[in-house]
Design a protein around this motif. Structure first.
Motif, PDB file in Angstrom:
ATOM      1  N   HIS A 217       0.856  -1.304   0.118  1.00 33.84           N
ATOM      2  CA  HIS A 217      -0.179  -0.063  -0.056  1.00 33.84           C
ATOM      3  C   HIS A 217       0.825   1.240  -0.045  1.00 33.84           C
ATOM      4  N   ARG A 218       1.970   1.276  -0.601  1.00 34.97           N
ATOM      5  CA  ARG A 218       2.923   2.266  -0.639  1.00 34.97           C
ATOM      6  C   ARG A 218       2.429   3.721  -0.977  1.00 34.97           C
TER       7      ARG A 218
ATOM      8  N   GLU B 109       4.852   6.392   3.332  1.00 31.86           N
ATOM      9  CA  GLU B 109       6.000   5.228   3.315  1.00 31.86           C
ATOM     10  C   GLU B 109       7.193   5.804   3.998  1.00 31.86           C
ATOM     11  N   ASN B 110       7.558   6.784   3.915  1.00 32.55           N
ATOM     12  CA  ASN B 110       8.923   7.232   4.746  1.00 32.55           C
ATOM     13  C   ASN B 110       8.906   6.958   6.142  1.00 32.55           C
ATOM     14  N   ARG B 111       7.536   7.699   6.661  1.00 33.03           N
ATOM     15  CA  ARG B 111       7.338   7.336   8.286  1.00 33.03           C
ATOM     16  C   ARG B 111       7.042   6.099   8.508  1.00 33.03           C
ATOM     17  N   VAL B 112       6.617   5.078   7.691  1.00 33.56           N
ATOM     18  CA  VAL B 112       6.489   3.940   8.158  1.00 33.56           C
ATOM     19  C   VAL B 112       7.749   3.054   7.882  1.00 33.56           C
TER      20      VAL B 112
ATOM     21  N   LEU C 103      -1.592   2.019   8.618  1.00 34.71           N
ATOM     22  CA  LEU C 103      -2.204   0.852   7.975  1.00 34.71           C
ATOM     23  C   LEU C 103      -3.698   0.680   8.037  1.00 34.71           C
ATOM     24  N   ILE C 104      -4.369   1.642   8.360  1.00 30.36           N
ATOM     25  CA  ILE C 104      -5.870   1.680   8.563  1.00 30.36           C
ATOM     26  C   ILE C 104      -6.264   2.439   7.281  1.00 30.36           C
ATOM     27  N   LEU C 105      -6.689   1.759   6.186  1.00 28.90           N
ATOM     28  CA  LEU C 105      -6.814   2.299   4.984  1.00 28.90           C
ATOM     29  C   LEU C 105      -8.240   2.587   4.774  1.00 28.90           C
TER      30      LEU C 105
END
Length: 343
Positions: A130-131, A136-139, A180-182
């Protein structure tokens, strides 16, 4: 039925177990669905209420084959053990190991290594899949922190040090969990882990599922003859299933957290089934609890390849496999406890 580590698991709640010569026979509606020689077995675990023939119970007792009964939902009911084998020696070894600082620390380390490794894998899976929908950088930064934490955990010299590294890793992991909650962000916003009581819908789900997982692990430990109340990392106190709490750590992210995320992202649950009390506590209604329980039972039926055994098992069997592996380590059959590392 499934044989794992010389233990026969009969997962159909309508199965009846009987004896034919030197074989255990599994019957369903009087039709034979499987059989195994008794000399190949150390234990039999039955998830059902149909029962076992007296002849088979006698044969198991004579051959020191442990016979365990659980409800179809996995609640421990009873165990029948033979005259010689039994669980006294295993529990003595467990108690001695819990007092042995070196051995106790090593087992605690493995549980926390599993927790952080699997939490990092959940983040990496989120980046891979799910990028375009997440920061993405934070995760990735959080994932890198967890990777570094694994090295520190491995070198821990005390349980206090281990708890410190575990606490930091958990804080970083949950700081990006909201990424991660989309779906349904309005009803399922997550700002950090809280409990006793949970203060938002996500935490209410997490706490409920963690309880389900802990109950499964407690039953698994009872099944193999370990004492769920004698732990290694969590301190012992009356009424606290310390060992179950230790072992829940390695499965928390990979099983429970991913399950909660799927409930939200697939819109299986919705915000209408939660309520807030005057003290801020968020509660789930009965309809939601029943729905989550149904989905949890379905989740436990999903088949995976166990990373250590390299065999196909259901998710619901994983706590029992890990409990057996720990028992084997304590008996001296394994050089170390093989924590569950999923990828």
């Amino acid at each position: 039925m499934k044989k794992l580590l010389n233990t026969l698991y009969v997962t159909s709640e309508n199965s009846y177990l009987s004896l034919d010569g030197e074989n255990v026979v599994v019957l369903e509606d009087k039709t034979e669905i499987g059989r195994l020689p008794l000399h190949n077995l150390e234990g039999i675990v039955s998830f059902g209420y149909r029962g076992t023939s007296p002849a088979l119970m006698g044969a198991c007792a004579e051959r020191n084959i442990s016979l365990c009964y659980l409800s179809p939902q996995g609640k421990f009911l009873a165990r029948v053990s033979g005259r010689i084998r039994g669980n006294v020696i295993l529990r003595q070894q467990q108690s001695a190991s819990s007092r042995d600082e070196r051995m106790s620390l090593e087992i605690a380390k493995n549980c926390i290594l599993g927790k952080v490794y699997n939490a990092r894998w959940v983040l990496e899976r989120g980046i891979r899949d799910h990028r375009m929908q997440i920061d993405e950088n934070r995760v990735k930064k959080a994932s890198d922190f967890l990777r570094h934490s694994l090295e520190l955990i491995q070198e821990s010299q005390s349980k206090d040090q281990l708890r410190g590294y575990e606490g930091e890793a958990a804080s970083i992991y949950f700081s990006v969990f909201d990424e991660l909650i989309l779906q349904q962000k309005k009803d399922f916003s997550f700002q950090g882990r809280n409990k006793r009581p949970p203060l938002d819908n996500v935490n209410a789900l997490l706490s409920f599922v963690y309880t389900l997982l802990t109950n499964s692990i407690t039953s698994a430990l009872e099944t193999v003859g370990l004492d769920p109340y004698v732990g290694y990392l969590h301190t012992d106190r009356p009424g606290r299933a310390s060992l179950a709490l230790d072992m829940v750590e390695e499965l928390r992210a990979v099983l429970a957290d991913r399950f909660v995320l799927s409930l939200i992202n697939k819109k299986i649950v919705s915000g209408k089934n939660f309520s807030r009390k005057e003290n801020g506590a968020v509660l789930m209604d009965d309809d939601l609890r029943r729905k989550v329980l149904t989905e949890w039972q379905n989740k436990k039926k999903e088949v995976i390849t166990h990373p250590y055994l390299k065999e196909k098992v259901e998710w619901g069997m994983v706590p029992y496999v890990q409990a057996m592996l720990l028992a084997r380590y304590l008996r001296g059959d394994l050089d170390g406890y093989p924590v569950f590392l999923w990828k």
